[in-house]
Motif scaffolding. Structure first.
Motif, PDB file in Angstrom:
ATOM      1  N   LEU A 160      49.627  -1.122  54.721  1.00 42.07           N
ATOM      2  CA  LEU A 160      48.445  -0.578  54.126  1.00 42.07           C
ATOM      3  C   LEU A 160      47.095  -1.231  54.103  1.00 42.07           C
ATOM      4  O   LEU A 160      47.766  -2.482  53.718  1.00 42.07           O
ATOM      5  N   PRO A 161      46.075  -1.243  54.060  1.00 44.02           N
ATOM      6  CA  PRO A 161      44.967  -2.528  53.665  1.00 44.02           C
ATOM      7  C   PRO A 161      45.685  -2.974  51.658  1.00 44.02           C
ATOM      8  O   PRO A 161      45.995  -2.177  50.987  1.00 44.02           O
ATOM      9  N   LYS A 162      44.975  -3.889  51.464  1.00 45.05           N
ATOM     10  CA  LYS A 162      45.647  -4.626  50.495  1.00 45.05           C
ATOM     11  C   LYS A 162      44.550  -3.588  49.700  1.00 45.05           C
ATOM     12  O   LYS A 162      45.232  -3.444  48.271  1.00 45.05           O
ATOM     13  N   PRO A 163      43.563  -3.056  49.269  1.00 41.71           N
ATOM     14  CA  PRO A 163      42.779  -2.804  48.309  1.00 41.71           C
ATOM     15  C   PRO A 163      43.145  -1.594  47.524  1.00 41.71           C
ATOM     16  O   PRO A 163      43.699  -1.608  46.496  1.00 41.71           O
ATOM     17  N   VAL A 164      43.940  -0.819  48.315  1.00 42.09           N
ATOM     18  CA  VAL A 164      45.044   0.431  48.179  1.00 42.09           C
ATOM     19  C   VAL A 164      46.642  -0.243  48.179  1.00 42.09           C
ATOM     20  O   VAL A 164      47.519   1.017  47.631  1.00 42.09           O
ATOM     21  N   ARG A 165      46.883  -0.890  48.042  1.00 38.11           N
ATOM     22  CA  ARG A 165      48.887  -1.152  48.017  1.00 38.11           C
ATOM     23  C   ARG A 165      49.473  -1.522  47.422  1.00 38.11           C
ATOM     24  O   ARG A 165      50.622  -0.618  46.828  1.00 38.11           O
ATOM     25  N   LEU A 166      48.689  -1.708  46.044  1.00 37.38           N
ATOM     26  CA  LEU A 166      49.073  -1.748  44.555  1.00 37.38           C
ATOM     27  C   LEU A 166      49.158  -0.692  44.403  1.00 37.38           C
ATOM     28  O   LEU A 166      50.455  -0.141  43.598  1.00 37.38           O
ATOM     29  N   PRO A 167      48.188   0.443  43.912  1.00 36.56           N
ATOM     30  CA  PRO A 167      48.242   1.314  43.464  1.00 36.56           C
ATOM     31  C   PRO A 167      49.132   2.644  43.912  1.00 36.56           C
ATOM     32  O   PRO A 167      49.428   3.120  43.374  1.00 36.56           O
ATOM     33  N   ILE A 168      49.448   2.655  45.301  1.00 33.52           N
ATOM     34  CA  ILE A 168      50.520   3.690  46.215  1.00 33.52           C
ATOM     35  C   ILE A 168      51.298   2.825  45.742  1.00 33.52           C
ATOM     36  O   ILE A 168      52.702   4.367  45.668  1.00 33.52           O
ATOM     37  N   GLY A 169      52.051   2.005  46.277  1.00 30.72           N
ATOM     38  CA  GLY A 169      53.124   1.432  46.047  1.00 30.72           C
ATOM     39  C   GLY A 169      53.597   2.182  44.133  1.00 30.72           C
ATOM     40  O   GLY A 169      54.798   2.259  44.115  1.00 30.72           O
ATOM     41  N   LEU A 170      53.038   1.211  43.440  1.00 29.50           N
ATOM     42  CA  LEU A 170      53.067   1.572  42.275  1.00 29.50           C
ATOM     43  C   LEU A 170      52.802   3.112  41.311  1.00 29.50           C
ATOM     44  O   LEU A 170      54.283   3.760  41.419  1.00 29.50           O
ATOM     45  N   ALA A 171      52.658   3.084  42.424  1.00 29.50           N
ATOM     46  CA  ALA A 171      52.860   5.257  41.720  1.00 29.50           C
ATOM     47  C   ALA A 171      54.083   5.997  42.011  1.00 29.50           C
ATOM     48  O   ALA A 171      54.621   6.214  41.901  1.00 29.50           O
ATOM     49  N   TYR A 172      54.181   5.311  43.705  1.00 29.98           N
ATOM     50  CA  TYR A 172      55.602   5.879  44.284  1.00 29.98           C
ATOM     51  C   TYR A 172      56.631   5.194  43.264  1.00 29.98           C
ATOM     52  O   TYR A 172      57.492   6.165  43.284  1.00 29.98           O
ATOM     53  N   LEU A 173      56.639   3.999  42.724  1.00 31.03           N
ATOM     54  CA  LEU A 173      57.637   3.411  42.427  1.00 31.03           C
ATOM     55  C   LEU A 173      58.218   4.356  41.360  1.00 31.03           C
ATOM     56  O   LEU A 173      59.523   4.921  41.206  1.00 31.03           O
ATOM     57  N   LEU A 174      57.193   4.764  40.270  1.00 29.17           N
ATOM     58  CA  LEU A 174      56.761   5.943  39.679  1.00 29.17           C
ATOM     59  C   LEU A 174      57.801   7.239  39.574  1.00 29.17           C
ATOM     60  O   LEU A 174      57.842   7.584  38.936  1.00 29.17           O
ATOM     61  N   ALA A 175      57.193   7.251  40.958  1.00 26.77           N
ATOM     62  CA  ALA A 175      57.488   9.272  41.489  1.00 26.77           C
ATOM     63  C   ALA A 175      59.164   9.293  41.085  1.00 26.77           C
ATOM     64  O   ALA A 175      59.931   9.504  41.508  1.00 26.77           O
ATOM     65  N   ARG A 176      59.396   7.738  42.083  1.00 22.99           N
ATOM     66  CA  ARG A 176      60.706   7.704  42.662  1.00 22.99           C
ATOM     67  C   ARG A 176      61.538   7.591  41.484  1.00 22.99           C
ATOM     68  O   ARG A 176      63.136   7.975  41.189  1.00 22.99           O
ATOM     69  N   SER A 177      61.439   6.414  40.270  1.00 22.13           N
ATOM     70  CA  SER A 177      61.745   6.790  38.758  1.00 22.13           C
ATOM     71  C   SER A 177      62.289   7.970  38.623  1.00 22.13           C
ATOM     72  O   SER A 177      63.078   8.816  37.858  1.00 22.13           O
ATOM     73  N   THR A 178      61.388   9.152  38.043  1.00 22.28           N
ATOM     74  CA  THR A 178      61.407  10.389  37.834  1.00 22.28           C
ATOM     75  C   THR A 178      62.697  11.187  38.667  1.00 22.28           C
ATOM     76  O   THR A 178      63.490  11.602  38.307  1.00 22.28           O
ATOM     77  N   ASP A 179      61.909  11.222  39.702  1.00 21.77           N
ATOM     78  CA  ASP A 179      63.398  11.504  41.035  1.00 21.77           C
ATOM     79  C   ASP A 179      64.666  11.161  41.049  1.00 21.77           C
ATOM     80  O   ASP A 179      65.434  11.745  40.719  1.00 21.77           O
ATOM     81  N   SER A 180      64.745   9.450  40.705  1.00 22.14           N
ATOM     82  CA  SER A 180      66.007   9.232  40.391  1.00 22.14           C
ATOM     83  C   SER A 180      66.583  10.224  38.432  1.00 22.14           C
ATOM     84  O   SER A 180      68.167  10.275  38.710  1.00 22.14           O
ATOM     85  N   VAL A 181      65.765   9.991  38.032  1.00 25.55           N
ATOM     86  CA  VAL A 181      66.031  11.434  36.633  1.00 25.55           C
ATOM     87  C   VAL A 181      66.151  12.738  36.577  1.00 25.55           C
ATOM     88  O   VAL A 181      67.804  12.708  36.926  1.00 25.55           O
ATOM     89  N   ALA A 182      65.566  13.347  37.629  1.00 23.47           N
ATOM     90  CA  ALA A 182      65.730  14.420  38.027  1.00 23.47           C
ATOM     91  C   ALA A 182      66.878  14.359  39.359  1.00 23.47           C
ATOM     92  O   ALA A 182      67.839  15.680  38.773  1.00 23.47           O
ATOM     93  N   ASP A 183      67.318  13.681  39.756  1.00 21.19           N
ATOM     94  CA  ASP A 183      69.027  14.042  40.380  1.00 21.19           C
ATOM     95  C   ASP A 183      70.211  13.470  39.751  1.00 21.19           C
ATOM     96  O   ASP A 183      71.308  13.336  40.565  1.00 21.19           O
ATOM     97  N   THR A 184      70.245  12.908  38.341  1.00 22.25           N
ATOM     98  CA  THR A 184      70.781  12.245  37.831  1.00 22.25           C
ATOM     99  C   THR A 184      72.237  13.492  37.417  1.00 22.25           C
ATOM    100  O   THR A 184      72.157  13.758  35.889  1.00 22.25           O
ATOM    101  N   SER A 185      73.258  14.275  38.150  1.00 28.35           N
ATOM    102  CA  SER A 185      73.832  15.300  37.851  1.00 28.35           C
ATOM    103  C   SER A 185      74.594  15.001  37.055  1.00 28.35           C
ATOM    104  O   SER A 185      75.265  15.865  35.809  1.00 28.35           O
ATOM    105  N   SER A 186      75.165  13.639  36.614  1.00 29.38           N
ATOM    106  CA  SER A 186      76.144  12.852  35.148  1.00 29.38           C
ATOM    107  C   SER A 186      75.984  13.564  34.160  1.00 29.38           C
ATOM    108  O   SER A 186      76.476  13.824  33.363  1.00 29.38           O
ATOM    109  N   LEU A 187      73.882  14.008  34.082  1.00 28.81           N
ATOM    110  CA  LEU A 187      74.238  13.869  32.839  1.00 28.81           C
ATOM    111  C   LEU A 187      72.927  15.776  32.560  1.00 28.81           C
ATOM    112  O   LEU A 187      73.066  16.365  33.990  1.00 28.81           O
ATOM    113  N   PRO A 188      73.380  16.612  31.791  1.00 25.13           N
ATOM    114  CA  PRO A 188      72.314  18.325  31.839  1.00 25.13           C
ATOM    115  C   PRO A 188      71.498  18.048  31.751  1.00 25.13           C
ATOM    116  O   PRO A 188      70.716  17.586  31.533  1.00 25.13           O
TER     117      PRO A 188
END
Length: 473
Positions: A160-188
Motif C-alpha cells: 500500500l502507499p505510505k499515506p494509507v498504510r498506517l490507518p488501514i493496518g491499524l483498522a485491521y489490527l483493531l478488527a482482528r482483536s475484536t474478532d479474537s474476542v468473538a472467537d474465544t469459545s472458552s468464554l460464555p
C-alpha cells in the motif's frame, strides 16, 4: 480488503430462482432524505448526470445502492470534495511503518496535488507520541504485529502507499482483536458480547479508562493473538493520535464490524460441534457479509479518496457501491471455502431457506458424500461471489493509474479470490481432510504476473479473465 477492498457498469439480470439473491428490499426514505433526492442535492453543477451512471440494481442489490448513497451523498462533485478537503480534517496524511517516514503533512506537495510532504518522523499526528505509542511504532510496531497476526494481509499492507498504510493496518489490527474476542469459545457468549461492547466503546472514546483484556488474552492459544490483545491499549493510543479524518473513519467501520460480530454471536449462540445452526435467509447472509467486509470497502475507498486522489474526477458513488460488493465478494469466498470448518464448529452461513429448497438440512453438509446433492445449491453462491469479484476488478481498474501500489493491493485479493472460486467449482468442499486453497506457488505467480504486466494496460486489465479461465487442475 481484507482490508483490500469492484467495478462493472453493466446492468445485471434479475436473480433466477436458483440464484441466491439479496432479498432485502430498499427501505423507505426518511422525509428529509426524500426531499434531498427530489431537489437533486449533491449533484455536481458540472456533472449533473453523475447520479445516473450507476449500474441498474436488482432488488437484491438495492441495499448496497442505499449504503453507497448514504456514504457519499454530499461528496459527488469534485469541486465540492476539493473544498471540503480544505475545510475539514480529512487532509492528505502519510502513513507510518516503523522508521518509514511520516504520517503526513497538512501542506500538500505542489508538484503532486494530494500527496503529502514528509516533514518529520511524527508529522501528521495530532500530538507527540508517548512511550506506549513509540513502542507500537518500533519493535512492537504495526507492521511487525500485522506480520505475526496475518501474513497474507501483511503482503497487502506492505504494498500500500505510505499515506494509507498506517490507518488501514491499524483498522485491521483493531478488527482482528475484536474478532479474537468473538472467537474465544472458552468464554460464555454473553461475556464475549459484553467485552465486544466495551471494546467498541473504548475505540469510540466513549470512555477513556484503559480496558483490561487479561481475561480473554490468557485464553488465547495462539501467541500472536495474545500479543495482539495485549497491545490493544497501545493501538488505541495510536488511534487517538491520528488526524481526525482517518480516526473517525476507523471508528465508524469498527462500530459496524463489532455490531456484526455481536449479532453473529447472538445468531450462533447455541451452536457447537454437536449442533449446527444456520442463518435463516439470504438477507441475513447479505447483512452479515456487509457488516464484516462490505463496510470495509466503504472505509477503504473513503480513506484512499480523501488521502490519495482527492482532486481526480471519478464516479465516486459507483466507486463506493462497487467497493461494498468487492468486500462482500471476498467474504463470500471465505464462507464458501471454509464451509467444512465452520460446520464442525456448529455454524452454517448458507441459509436454511436455501437448504430446504434443495431438500437439505445443515447436518447433511457434514457428510462429504452429500456433495452431488449440494452442488446445485452451492454453484449459484459461487456465481454470486464471482459477480462481486468482477465488480472488484473493475473497481481496481478505474482507480487512477499512477497509484500503482493501491491498484496492486486491490488486484491481488481479487485475483486470488477468483482463482479460489475456480478451484471450488471442481473440488469437494465438504471434505474436511482436503482444504481447497490456492497454493503458495500460484500466489507467487499471481503477484509476479500482476506486477510485471502492469505497464501493459491491456494485458493487465485482461489478467482477471485469464486467471478465471485457467484450468483448475
Amino acid at each position: 480488503m481484507p482490508l483490500p477492498v469492484a467495478m462493472k457498469p453493466s446492468q445485471n439480470p434479475a436473480p433466477s430462482a436458483r440464484e441466491p439473491g439479496l432479498v432485502s428490499e430498499r427501505p423507505p426514505l426518511e422525509p428529509a432524505e426524500a426531499a434531498s433526492r427530489a431537489s437533486g442535492e449533491g449533484r455536481s453543477e458540472h456533472h449533473p448526470e453523475v447520479l445516473q451512471v450507476l449500474p441498474t440494481a436488482t432488488p437484491g442489490e438495492a441495499s448496497d445502492v442505499d449504503r453507497a448513497s448514504g456514504t457519499i451523498r454530499e461528496s459527488i462533485s469534485p469541486k465540492t470534495e476539493i473544498g471540503r478537503a480544505k475545510r475539514t480534517a480529512l487532509r492528505p496524511t502519510s502513513a507510518l511503518g516503523m522508521n518509514e517516514g511520516a504520517l503526513g503533512s497538512r501542506s500538500p506537495d505542489r508538484t503532486r496535488p494530494g500527496c503529502p510532504r514528509k516533514t518529520g518522523r511524527y508529522a501528521g499526528l495530532s500530538s507527540p507520541p508517548g512511550r506506549m505509542l513509540r513502542s507500537v511504532m518500533r519493535s512492537r510496531g504495526v507492521l511487525q504485529l500485522l506480520e505475526r497476526v496475518s501474513r497474507s494481509f501483511y503482503l497487502t499492507i506492505r504494498v500500500l502507499p505510505k499515506p494509507v498504510r498506517l490507518p488501514i493496518g491499524l483498522a485491521y489490527l483493531l478488527a482482528r482483536s475484536t474478532d479474537s474476542v468473538a472467537d474465544t469459545s472458552s468464554l460464555p457468549v454473553a461475556r464475549r458480547r459484553e467485552i465486544l461492547s466495551l471494546m467498541g466503546e473504548r475505540i469510540a472514546s466513549v470512555h477513556t479508562a484503559p480496558l483490561d483484556l487479561a481475561e480473554v488474552g490468557s485464553a488465547q492459544q495462539v501467541v500472536a493473538e495474545r500479543e495482539l490483545l495485549e497491545s490493544f491499549e497501545a493501538l488505541i493510543t495510536l488511534l487517538e493520535h491520528l488526524e481526525p479524518g482517518p480516526r473517525d473513519l476507523i471508528r465508524t467501520v469498527l462500530a459496524t464490524i463489532i455490531s456484526g460480530q455481536r449479532l453473529d454471536l447472538a445468531r450462533f449462540g447455541g451452536a457447537g460441534p454437536g449442533r449446527v445452526v444456520a442463518l435463516q435467509t439470504d438477507a441475513e447472509l447479505d447483512d452479515y457479509t456487509f457488516r464484516v467486509a462490505g463496510c470495509v470497502g466503504q472505509f477503504w475507498t473513503n480513506l484512499c479518496r480523501t488521502t490519495l486522489f482527492p482532486h481526480d474526477w471519478v464516479d465516486f458513488k459507483a466507486l463506493i457501491l462497487r467497493s461494498i460488493r468487492f468486500g462482500k465478494g471476498l467474504q463470500l469466498v471465505n464462507i464458501l471455502r471454509d464451509l467444512p470448518a465452520d460446520l464442525r464448529q456448529g455454524r452454517c452461513y448458507l441459509p436454511l431457506q436455501a437448504l430446504a429448497a434443495h431438500g437439505l438440512v445443515p447436518g447433511d453438509l457434514l457428510d462429504p458424500a452429500s456433495m452431488e446433492r449440494f452442488r446445485p445449491l452451492y454453484t449459484p453462491y459461487l456465481d454470486l461471489a464471482e459477480k462481486y469479484l468482477s465488480d472488484g476488478w473493475l473497481y481496481t481498474t478505474v482507480l487512477p493509474k499512477r497509484l500503482v501500489r493501491l491498484r496492486l493491493a486491490c488486484a491481488w485479493p481479487a485475483l486470488i479470490g477468483i482463482r479460489t472460486l475456480s478451484l471450488l467449482r471442481v473440488g469437494n468442499v465438504l471434505d474436511p481432510n482436503h482444504r481447497i486453497k490456492v497454493s503458495r506457488a500460484e500466489v507467487r505467480s499471481i503477484l509476479a504476473r500482476s506486477t510485471l504486466l502492469y505497464p501493459l494496460r491491456g494485458s493487465w486489465q485482461r489478467l482477471f479473465d485469464r486467471v478465471r479461465q485457467q484450468p483448475a487442475a
